[in-house]
Design a protein around this motif. Structure first.
Motif, PDB file in Angstrom:
ATOM      1  N   LEU A   1       0.843  -1.191   0.000  1.00 23.36           N
ATOM      2  CA  LEU A   1       0.000   0.000   0.000  1.00 23.36           C
ATOM      3  C   LEU A   1       0.880   1.243   0.000  1.00 23.36           C
ATOM      4  O   LEU A   1       1.954   1.246   0.589  1.00 23.36           O
ATOM      5  N   THR A   2       0.424   2.297  -0.637  1.00 22.55           N
ATOM      6  CA  THR A   2       1.107   3.577  -0.573  1.00 22.55           C
ATOM      7  C   THR A   2       0.448   4.372   0.537  1.00 22.55           C
ATOM      8  O   THR A   2      -0.753   4.620   0.504  1.00 22.55           O
ATOM      9  N   VAL A   3       1.244   4.739   1.541  1.00 18.68           N
ATOM     10  CA  VAL A   3       0.722   5.464   2.705  1.00 18.68           C
ATOM     11  C   VAL A   3       1.547   6.733   2.917  1.00 18.68           C
ATOM     12  O   VAL A   3       2.703   6.810   2.496  1.00 18.68           O
ATOM     13  N   PRO A   4       0.972   7.743   3.568  1.00 18.99           N
ATOM     14  CA  PRO A   4       1.751   8.949   3.868  1.00 18.99           C
ATOM     15  C   PRO A   4       2.949   8.611   4.754  1.00 18.99           C
ATOM     16  O   PRO A   4       2.860   7.765   5.640  1.00 18.99           O
ATOM     17  N   MET A   5       4.066   9.263   4.487  1.00 20.69           N
ATOM     18  CA  MET A   5       5.255   9.046   5.313  1.00 20.69           C
ATOM     19  C   MET A   5       5.085   9.801   6.633  1.00 20.69           C
ATOM     20  O   MET A   5       4.755  10.984   6.634  1.00 20.69           O
ATOM     21  N   THR A   6       5.321   9.113   7.717  1.00 21.26           N
ATOM     22  CA  THR A   6       5.227   9.739   9.034  1.00 21.26           C
ATOM     23  C   THR A   6       6.601  10.230   9.479  1.00 21.26           C
ATOM     24  O   THR A   6       7.637   9.813   8.935  1.00 21.26           O
ATOM     25  N   HIS A   7       6.604  11.080  10.471  1.00 25.70           N
ATOM     26  CA  HIS A   7       7.863  11.569  11.039  1.00 25.70           C
ATOM     27  C   HIS A   7       8.699  10.411  11.567  1.00 25.70           C
ATOM     28  O   HIS A   7       9.908  10.333  11.319  1.00 25.70           O
ATOM     29  N   ASP A   8       8.048   9.492  12.276  1.00 25.61           N
ATOM     30  CA  ASP A   8       8.778   8.342  12.831  1.00 25.61           C
ATOM     31  C   ASP A   8       9.391   7.480  11.729  1.00 25.61           C
ATOM     32  O   ASP A   8      10.513   6.996  11.864  1.00 25.61           O
ATOM     33  N   ALA A   9       8.677   7.295  10.630  1.00 30.57           N
ATOM     34  CA  ALA A   9       9.213   6.497   9.523  1.00 30.57           C
ATOM     35  C   ALA A   9      10.405   7.197   8.877  1.00 30.57           C
ATOM     36  O   ALA A   9      11.409   6.565   8.539  1.00 30.57           O
ATOM     37  N   LEU A  10      10.313   8.512   8.727  1.00 30.39           N
ATOM     38  CA  LEU A  10      11.418   9.278   8.148  1.00 30.39           C
ATOM     39  C   LEU A  10      12.658   9.186   9.022  1.00 30.39           C
ATOM     40  O   LEU A  10      13.757   8.872   8.545  1.00 30.39           O
ATOM     41  N   VAL A  11      12.499   9.442  10.309  1.00 25.76           N
ATOM     42  CA  VAL A  11      13.635   9.389  11.233  1.00 25.76           C
ATOM     43  C   VAL A  11      14.204   7.969  11.299  1.00 25.76           C
ATOM     44  O   VAL A  11      15.419   7.774  11.295  1.00 25.76           O
ATOM     45  N   GLY A  12      13.324   6.971  11.321  1.00 23.49           N
ATOM     46  CA  GLY A  12      13.784   5.585  11.328  1.00 23.49           C
ATOM     47  C   GLY A  12      14.589   5.261  10.083  1.00 23.49           C
ATOM     48  O   GLY A  12      15.608   4.563  10.144  1.00 23.49           O
ATOM     49  N   GLY A  13      14.163   5.768   8.941  1.00 25.70           N
ATOM     50  CA  GLY A  13      14.887   5.559   7.689  1.00 25.70           C
ATOM     51  C   GLY A  13      16.255   6.217   7.699  1.00 25.70           C
ATOM     52  O   GLY A  13      17.240   5.637   7.233  1.00 25.70           O
ATOM     53  N   ILE A  14      16.318   7.433   8.236  1.00 23.12           N
ATOM     54  CA  ILE A  14      17.601   8.145   8.331  1.00 23.12           C
ATOM     55  C   ILE A  14      18.562   7.362   9.212  1.00 23.12           C
ATOM     56  O   ILE A  14      19.723   7.144   8.859  1.00 23.12           O
ATOM     57  N   LYS A  15      18.078   6.913  10.359  1.00 26.69           N
ATOM     58  CA  LYS A  15      18.928   6.163  11.286  1.00 26.69           C
ATOM     59  C   LYS A  15      19.385   4.837  10.667  1.00 26.69           C
ATOM     60  O   LYS A  15      20.537   4.428  10.805  1.00 26.69           O
TER      61      LYS A  15
END
Length: 116
Positions: A28-42
């Motif tokens: 599914l395509t879902v909006p990116m959340t802040h937690d997902a963005l930060v998790g991806g960066i880490k």
């Protein structure tokens, strides 16, 4: 560019930043959340051998204007892009070694020119 291609034709009120979330056999395509963005960066930091605890969402707040400044983007555009009301973004910018040498080099040239 791939983000633009993947979101082409979506309704105008769709989320700008999206990601795929796999549930069972469906993606599914879902909006990116802040937690997902930060998790991806880490996660990316760790994958390249950096300490993930040194990176967060704020890393983008620092990295964006720093990268733009290094490309000689006009500070007005940097300020507008980051939605800053003041020039505080300039505190985020980090100079590389070459940029750090510009001022001392210019001062040395000026001193020679005036006979100091």
């Amino acid at each position: 560019m791939r983000l633009m291609e993947r979101t082409a034709g979506r309704p105008g009120d769709s989320a700008l930043f999206v990601m795929e979330k796999v549930t069972g056999r469906r993606a599914l395509t879902v909006p990116m959340t802040h937690d997902a963005l930060v998790g991806g960066i880490k996660s990316l930091a760790e994958r390249v051998g950096l300490n993930p605890s040194s990176y967060a969402g704020h890393s983008l707040r620092r990295g964006g204007p720093t990268a733009a400044m290094r490309l000689d983007v006009n500070s007005i555009y940097i300020k507008m892009q980051g939605d800053w009301k003041s020039d505080c973004f300039e505190r985020y910018c980090e100079l590389d070694t070459e940029q750090k040498l510009i001022l001392p080099g210019a001062m040395a040239e000026a001193a020679v020119a005036v006979g100091m």
